[in-house]
Design a protein around this motif. Structure first.
Motif, PDB file in Angstrom:
ATOM      1  N   ALA A  32       0.781  -1.225   0.000  1.00  0.00           N
ATOM      2  CA  ALA A  32       0.000   0.000   0.000  1.00  0.00           C
ATOM      3  C   ALA A  32       0.825   1.294   0.000  1.00  0.00           C
ATOM      4  O   ALA A  32       0.462   2.232  -0.709  1.00  0.00           O
ATOM      5  CB  ALA A  32      -0.986  -0.001   1.156  1.00  0.00           C
ATOM      6  N   PRO A  33       1.940   1.387   0.771  1.00  0.00           N
ATOM      7  CA  PRO A  33       2.612   2.695   0.820  1.00  0.00           C
ATOM      8  C   PRO A  33       2.989   3.220  -0.571  1.00  0.00           C
ATOM      9  O   PRO A  33       2.714   4.376  -0.897  1.00  0.00           O
ATOM     10  CB  PRO A  33       3.851   2.416   1.668  1.00  0.00           C
ATOM     11  CG  PRO A  33       3.454   1.284   2.541  1.00  0.00           C
ATOM     12  CD  PRO A  33       2.537   0.427   1.701  1.00  0.00           C
ATOM     13  N   ASP A  45       9.832   5.018   4.093  1.00  0.00           N
ATOM     14  CA  ASP A  45       9.647   4.150   5.254  1.00  0.00           C
ATOM     15  C   ASP A  45      10.985   3.659   5.810  1.00  0.00           C
ATOM     16  O   ASP A  45      11.131   3.426   6.995  1.00  0.00           O
ATOM     17  CB  ASP A  45       8.797   2.927   4.878  1.00  0.00           C
ATOM     18  CG  ASP A  45       7.331   3.292   4.726  1.00  0.00           C
ATOM     19  OD1 ASP A  45       6.796   3.946   5.636  1.00  0.00           O
ATOM     20  OD2 ASP A  45       6.734   2.942   3.704  1.00  0.00           O
ATOM     21  N   LEU A  64      -7.123   1.519   8.241  1.00  0.00           N
ATOM     22  CA  LEU A  64      -6.678   2.173   7.008  1.00  0.00           C
ATOM     23  C   LEU A  64      -7.227   3.595   6.936  1.00  0.00           C
ATOM     24  O   LEU A  64      -6.546   4.532   6.537  1.00  0.00           O
ATOM     25  CB  LEU A  64      -7.162   1.354   5.807  1.00  0.00           C
ATOM     26  CG  LEU A  64      -6.579   1.690   4.450  1.00  0.00           C
ATOM     27  CD1 LEU A  64      -5.084   1.440   4.433  1.00  0.00           C
ATOM     28  CD2 LEU A  64      -7.255   0.874   3.369  1.00  0.00           C
ATOM     29  N   ALA A  72      -2.082   3.781   5.103  1.00  0.00           N
ATOM     30  CA  ALA A  72      -1.419   2.520   4.771  1.00  0.00           C
ATOM     31  C   ALA A  72       0.071   2.518   5.100  1.00  0.00           C
ATOM     32  O   ALA A  72       0.732   1.509   4.949  1.00  0.00           O
ATOM     33  CB  ALA A  72      -1.609   2.223   3.289  1.00  0.00           C
ATOM     34  N   ASP A  73       0.611   3.659   5.549  1.00  0.00           N
ATOM     35  CA  ASP A  73       2.053   3.718   5.806  1.00  0.00           C
ATOM     36  C   ASP A  73       2.498   2.711   6.858  1.00  0.00           C
ATOM     37  O   ASP A  73       1.731   2.335   7.736  1.00  0.00           O
ATOM     38  CB  ASP A  73       2.446   5.127   6.300  1.00  0.00           C
ATOM     39  CG  ASP A  73       2.334   6.140   5.190  1.00  0.00           C
ATOM     40  OD1 ASP A  73       2.176   5.718   4.040  1.00  0.00           O
ATOM     41  OD2 ASP A  73       2.383   7.342   5.483  1.00  0.00           O
ATOM     42  N   HIS A  74       3.747   2.307   6.748  1.00  0.00           N
ATOM     43  CA  HIS A  74       4.349   1.466   7.790  1.00  0.00           C
ATOM     44  C   HIS A  74       4.793   2.394   8.913  1.00  0.00           C
ATOM     45  O   HIS A  74       5.654   3.239   8.714  1.00  0.00           O
ATOM     46  CB  HIS A  74       5.558   0.718   7.242  1.00  0.00           C
ATOM     47  CG  HIS A  74       5.192  -0.325   6.235  1.00  0.00           C
ATOM     48  ND1 HIS A  74       4.646  -0.022   5.020  1.00  0.00           N
ATOM     49  CD2 HIS A  74       5.294  -1.673   6.276  1.00  0.00           C
ATOM     50  CE1 HIS A  74       4.418  -1.144   4.348  1.00  0.00           C
ATOM     51  NE2 HIS A  74       4.805  -2.153   5.085  1.00  0.00           N
ATOM     52  N   VAL A 108       8.440   2.742  15.518  1.00  0.00           N
ATOM     53  CA  VAL A 108       8.984   3.653  16.510  1.00  0.00           C
ATOM     54  C   VAL A 108      10.488   3.443  16.521  1.00  0.00           C
ATOM     55  O   VAL A 108      10.967   2.324  16.363  1.00  0.00           O
ATOM     56  CB  VAL A 108       8.395   3.413  17.915  1.00  0.00           C
ATOM     57  CG1 VAL A 108       6.936   3.788  17.939  1.00  0.00           C
ATOM     58  CG2 VAL A 108       8.569   1.963  18.351  1.00  0.00           C
ATOM     59  N   ILE A 109      11.211   4.531  16.660  1.00  0.00           N
ATOM     60  CA  ILE A 109      12.663   4.398  16.792  1.00  0.00           C
ATOM     61  C   ILE A 109      12.989   4.456  18.279  1.00  0.00           C
ATOM     62  O   ILE A 109      12.750   5.464  18.937  1.00  0.00           O
ATOM     63  CB  ILE A 109      13.387   5.516  16.014  1.00  0.00           C
ATOM     64  CG1 ILE A 109      13.077   5.366  14.516  1.00  0.00           C
ATOM     65  CG2 ILE A 109      14.889   5.444  16.256  1.00  0.00           C
ATOM     66  CD1 ILE A 109      13.813   6.341  13.631  1.00  0.00           C
ATOM     67  N   PRO A 168       8.402  -2.570  19.127  1.00  0.00           N
ATOM     68  CA  PRO A 168       9.824  -2.223  18.982  1.00  0.00           C
ATOM     69  C   PRO A 168      10.525  -2.984  17.853  1.00  0.00           C
ATOM     70  O   PRO A 168      11.568  -2.558  17.369  1.00  0.00           O
ATOM     71  CB  PRO A 168      10.424  -2.615  20.336  1.00  0.00           C
ATOM     72  CG  PRO A 168       9.280  -2.576  21.280  1.00  0.00           C
ATOM     73  CD  PRO A 168       8.087  -3.018  20.479  1.00  0.00           C
ATOM     74  N   TYR A 215       8.728  -4.581  14.916  1.00  0.00           N
ATOM     75  CA  TYR A 215       8.083  -4.537  13.611  1.00  0.00           C
ATOM     76  C   TYR A 215       7.272  -3.265  13.447  1.00  0.00           C
ATOM     77  O   TYR A 215       6.685  -2.773  14.402  1.00  0.00           O
ATOM     78  CB  TYR A 215       7.142  -5.740  13.438  1.00  0.00           C
ATOM     79  CG  TYR A 215       7.809  -7.076  13.629  1.00  0.00           C
ATOM     80  CD1 TYR A 215       8.715  -7.547  12.687  1.00  0.00           C
ATOM     81  CD2 TYR A 215       7.535  -7.860  14.738  1.00  0.00           C
ATOM     82  CE1 TYR A 215       9.333  -8.775  12.857  1.00  0.00           C
ATOM     83  CE2 TYR A 215       8.155  -9.091  14.914  1.00  0.00           C
ATOM     84  CZ  TYR A 215       9.052  -9.548  13.970  1.00  0.00           C
ATOM     85  OH  TYR A 215       9.663 -10.749  14.133  1.00  0.00           O
ATOM     86  N   TYR A 249       1.037  -1.584  10.336  1.00  0.00           N
ATOM     87  CA  TYR A 249       0.215  -1.116   9.223  1.00  0.00           C
ATOM     88  C   TYR A 249      -1.061  -1.951   9.260  1.00  0.00           C
ATOM     89  O   TYR A 249      -1.090  -2.994   9.940  1.00  0.00           O
ATOM     90  CB  TYR A 249       0.958  -1.252   7.895  1.00  0.00           C
ATOM     91  CG  TYR A 249       1.601  -2.587   7.693  1.00  0.00           C
ATOM     92  CD1 TYR A 249       2.855  -2.869   8.235  1.00  0.00           C
ATOM     93  CD2 TYR A 249       0.955  -3.598   6.997  1.00  0.00           C
ATOM     94  CE1 TYR A 249       3.433  -4.108   8.088  1.00  0.00           C
ATOM     95  CE2 TYR A 249       1.535  -4.845   6.845  1.00  0.00           C
ATOM     96  CZ  TYR A 249       2.775  -5.091   7.396  1.00  0.00           C
ATOM     97  OH  TYR A 249       3.336  -6.322   7.266  1.00  0.00           O
ATOM     98  N   THR A 295      -2.646  -4.217   7.718  1.00  0.00           N
ATOM     99  CA  THR A 295      -2.745  -5.657   7.493  1.00  0.00           C
ATOM    100  C   THR A 295      -1.621  -6.435   8.175  1.00  0.00           C
ATOM    101  O   THR A 295      -1.358  -7.579   7.831  1.00  0.00           O
ATOM    102  CB  THR A 295      -2.724  -5.980   5.993  1.00  0.00           C
ATOM    103  OG1 THR A 295      -1.629  -5.291   5.404  1.00  0.00           O
ATOM    104  CG2 THR A 295      -4.009  -5.568   5.317  1.00  0.00           C
ATOM    105  N   GLN A 344       0.208 -11.141   8.790  1.00  0.00           N
ATOM    106  CA  GLN A 344       1.559 -11.682   8.832  1.00  0.00           C
ATOM    107  C   GLN A 344       1.737 -12.660  10.005  1.00  0.00           C
ATOM    108  O   GLN A 344       2.554 -13.559   9.942  1.00  0.00           O
ATOM    109  CB  GLN A 344       2.529 -10.513   8.972  1.00  0.00           C
ATOM    110  CG  GLN A 344       3.855 -10.767   8.332  1.00  0.00           C
ATOM    111  CD  GLN A 344       4.602  -9.468   8.111  1.00  0.00           C
ATOM    112  OE1 GLN A 344       4.024  -8.401   7.954  1.00  0.00           O
ATOM    113  NE2 GLN A 344       5.916  -9.545   8.086  1.00  0.00           N
ATOM    114  N   PHE A 345       0.968 -12.443  11.079  1.00  0.00           N
ATOM    115  CA  PHE A 345       1.152 -13.265  12.255  1.00  0.00           C
ATOM    116  C   PHE A 345       0.053 -14.299  12.471  1.00  0.00           C
ATOM    117  O   PHE A 345       0.246 -15.288  13.152  1.00  0.00           O
ATOM    118  CB  PHE A 345       1.225 -12.369  13.509  1.00  0.00           C
ATOM    119  CG  PHE A 345       2.457 -11.524  13.544  1.00  0.00           C
ATOM    120  CD1 PHE A 345       3.656 -12.055  14.001  1.00  0.00           C
ATOM    121  CD2 PHE A 345       2.432 -10.216  13.113  1.00  0.00           C
ATOM    122  CE1 PHE A 345       4.807 -11.294  14.033  1.00  0.00           C
ATOM    123  CE2 PHE A 345       3.579  -9.439  13.134  1.00  0.00           C
ATOM    124  CZ  PHE A 345       4.762  -9.976  13.597  1.00  0.00           C
TER     125      PHE A 345
END
Lengths: 418, 293
Positions: free
Chosen positions: A43-44, A269, B110, B115-117, B120-121, B208, B210, B213, B215, B219-220
């Motif tokens: 999506a991004p 990203d 959404l 939709a961005d990922h 956090v840093i 911390p 992953y 987003y 969806t 994945q899990f």
């Protein structure tokens, strides 16, 4: 009796509404389908491509439209190949569009273009580089952007022309490993990268395919660490590019250069997740950051306007894929459709597309436009870029470069800030 | 020595899988509903932790204290409004409800976050501990430890509290339990909400490592289902054990054979175990048969 009468009146007026409603909008607007992954893993960039195309539409409409008609988009979300088929069919059958632009993901694009061909409708690819999209003998499929072949050549150039001289090594003496995600993108890149590297006399020590949805890439990292390579070449999407970099740090897997082939290594990203540790990573592909000296004057002005509008609309600076979405749509709306008088009849659009002739430097990313017989834009090319201070800088070819390359070799992880 | 590292990495990955699966196996075993929205609960947990970090500067580990109860409440509401009406209905209806909820939550996210990922840093996200030559990633060790702690807490709850006993009784035979005067409706609410709360905690702990987003749950969730079934439905210890097995198999096969086959091989293990033990590693015999009354 009374109720029956009311029903009849209602039915008739509804029918009238339907009959009068739809052709009116069709007559004074040009409708184009935009099909991109707007949800899901891809999506991004799918979103960026769509935003780019929307910027082109807005600019064209503000300048009076195409042949006096407004341009309207019918948007579709295609997160997977299956969805691409159903959504393309919906756009063509129900929305009644004759042109679909999109579609970024290689698998998505392959599926959607096949569906469009079946309907004898134009498929206008703006972002995907999969070789198979053009050149399968299709009649109505065009691609304005570069292909995987350009990306592979770019990666080889990054290795031989940028990295090797700075490591003071002969390219053939470098230890190179390759990692490729195993969907259409990565597996499509594989033979092309091998070929481009073989031309320079380089044979990778290892070529690893992996699943981009992996939650743990430590097997890959540990296998590579064992080989102690100088350079990693990667075809990755966003998640896996980030995960690999993080786990490389955790397992203290050091390399002197990382060369991506666009996709995950070319998007914001990466910086959002890795911060300063993204600096020094190379990627190849189309770019906005080329030296403006290489652009025609009107392309320069267009680039400024695009950058301003994209950032306002998307809330972040324009990505390469946003620019490619813009360029693809802009070429279609300003160079092709005016030649058809605004008609979206596929045969007319096809003929007009082959007439379009823009020299290199005419588009905002330096591309020109001239389709070869397979529908591929032969004036697209790839530029070697590098993340510097959280932004992409063009570093090769020298004529288009904006910055000299930095951080070759990359610092060892233990010498980097957290 | 590298092999030892690979096994340790696999165990740590297994900890993550166990963490994600504990809530699912509980719901699966007791309420007898395959909650396809479990991954989306996890996603909501990750987003909540992300929002808390971005807006209020709260550390994701600390955010567990907020996210867990928030998801518990959400799970409670979902059970009362959506699950309860279909608890006696066919499996098909139950699947439609949870899949529908999953789609709703994905698209809701959404709409709200785009939709961005979003990541956090954190200064400690890439920090590692060295035990001899073995590298231990800090966030993975934390996730592993919390998975174990949650499992123990769950076991203690099930063993020694009244409601824990009621949950176990309901898992064994919901009809007899009802006849014994236990409010099975409340047991369902409690269990479903706990499952959601555990997914929320897992989400905060994954942040911390992953990016989040809409969806990300997909994945899990597939591996979570495999772990839940492999471990035995309703068995928290089974989930831990199965999670570790899957994690080690995944990383070992990725390292020894090919990274591309990482996900393929644990399915083989999964099938082999189910052929020998249809109820899963620690499942009660017959627990895999869902009896609908």
């Amino acid at each position: 009796m009374m109720i029956r009468g009311v029903c009849r009146v209602a039915a008739v007026s509804l029918l009238l509404l339907l009959v009068s409603g739809s052709p009116a909008t069709a007559a004074d607007a040009i409708r184009i389908g935009v099909l991109n992954p707007l949800s899901g893993n891809l999506a991004p960039l799918g979103q960026d491509s769509t935003t780019g195309a929307e910027v082109a539409r807005d600019m064209v409409n503000e300048r009076g439209g195409v042949a006096g008609m407004r341009v309207e988009y019918a948007k579709a979300d295609a997160p997977s190949a299956t969805a691409a088929v159903t959504e393309a069919a919906r756009l063509l059958d129900q929305e009644g569009v004759k042109i679909i632009i999109g579609a970024y993901g290689s698998s998505i694009s392959l599926a959607a273009s096949a569906e469009a061909e079946k309907h004898k409708a134009i498929f206008w690819e703006m972002n995907s580089g999969s070789l198979k999209i053009t050149g399968r003998g299709q009649r109505y499929t065009f691609r304005t952007t570069l292909t995987f072949k350009h990306l592979a050549e770019g990666a080889a150039n990054a290795l031989t022309e940028v990295v090797a001289p700075r490591l003071k090594a002969k390219p053939t003496a470098l230890r190179v490993v390759m990692m490729l995600e195993d969907s259409a993108y990565g597996s499509g890149m594989r033979p092309l990268l091998e070929e481009a590297l073989a031309k320079a006399g380089i044979k990778p020590l290892a070529i690893e395919m992996y699943n981009a949805k992996s939650t743990d890439l430590s097997p890959l990292v540990l296998r590579f660490k064992d080989l102690a390579p100088d350079v990693v070449i990667a075809s990755s999407y966003a998640n896996d590019a980030i995960l690999f970099a993080r786990q490389a740090r955790q397992y203290d897997f050091n390399f002197k250069a990382l060369i991506g082939t666009g996709a995950g290594h070319g998007q914001a990203d990466l910086v959002k997740a890795l911060g300063k540790n993204a600096d020094g990573i190379f990627t190849t592909g189309a770019t906005l950051t080329i030296n403006p000296a290489g652009l025609k004057p009107q392309a320069k002005a267009l680039l400024d306007e695009f950058n301003r509008r994209f950032e306002k609309k998307a809330g972040h600076f324009a990505s390469t894929h946003g620019a490619m979405g813009f360029m693809g749509a802009w070429f279609l709306l300003t160079e092709v459709l005016p030649r058809t008088g605004g008609s979206t009849d596929p045969e007319k659009v096809r003929a007009a597309a082959y007439e379009a002739d823009i020299p290199i430097g005419g588009g905002i990313n330096g591309f020109g436009l001239k389709f070869d017989p397979t529908g591929q834009n032969e004036r697209a090319f790839s530029v070697v870029q590098q993340w510097q201070e959280g932004r992409l800088a063009a570093v090769y070819p020298t004529a288009l470069a904006t910055h000299p390359p930095i951080l070759v070799p990359l610092a060892r992880w233990k010498d980097r800030p957290e | 020595m590298v092999l030892l590292q690979v096994v340790v990495s696999g165990l740590l990955l297994g900890g993550i899988y166990a963490l994600v699966s504990v809530g699912l196996t509980l719901t699966f075993g007791v309420v007898r509903i395959a909650n396809f929205a479990h991954g989306e609960f996890l996603m909501v947990g990750m987003f909540l932790a992300w929002v808390l970090h971005e807006r209020a500067g709260i550390d994701p580990y600390l955010a567990c204290v907020v996210v867990g109860p928030a998801l518990f409440a959400m799970g409670f509401l979902v059970e009362r409004s959506l699950i309860r009406p279909v608890i006696q209905a066919s499996h098909m209806a139950q699947i439609f409800v949870t899949v529908g909820l999953a789609v709703f939550l994905q698209n809701g996210a959404l709409m709200i976050w785009g939709a961005d990922h979003r990541g956090v840093i954190l200064p400690y996200a890439d920090r590692v501990w060295f035990v001899g030559p073995i590298v231990l990633s800090l966030p993975r060790v934390v996730a592993f430890a919390v998975a174990m702690a949650l499992c123990l807490a769950l076991l203690a709850f099930l063993r020694w509290t009244y409601w824990g006993k009621a949950v176990r009784a309901t898992a064994e035979d919901r009809e007899i339990t009802r006849v014994m005067g236990i409010d099975t409706g409340r047991v369902y609410s409690l269990t479903f909400a706990t499952g959601a709360g555990l997914a929320g905690i897992a989400g905060a702990l994954l942040l911390p490592m992953y990016a989040v987003y809409p969806t990300v749950g997909i994945q899990f969730v597939l591996v979570a289902f495999i772990v839940a079934v492999l471990g035995g439905l309703g068995s928290a210890v089974g989930a831990i054990l199965a999670g570790l097995v899957i994690g080690v198999v995944e990383v070992l096969s990725g390292f020894l054979i090919a990274p591309g086959l990482q996900q393929a091989l644990y399915f083989v293990v999964f099938l082999l175990v189910l052929i020998v033990r249809p109820a899963g590693l620690l499942g009660r015999r017959g627990a895999e048969e869902l009896v609908v009354t």
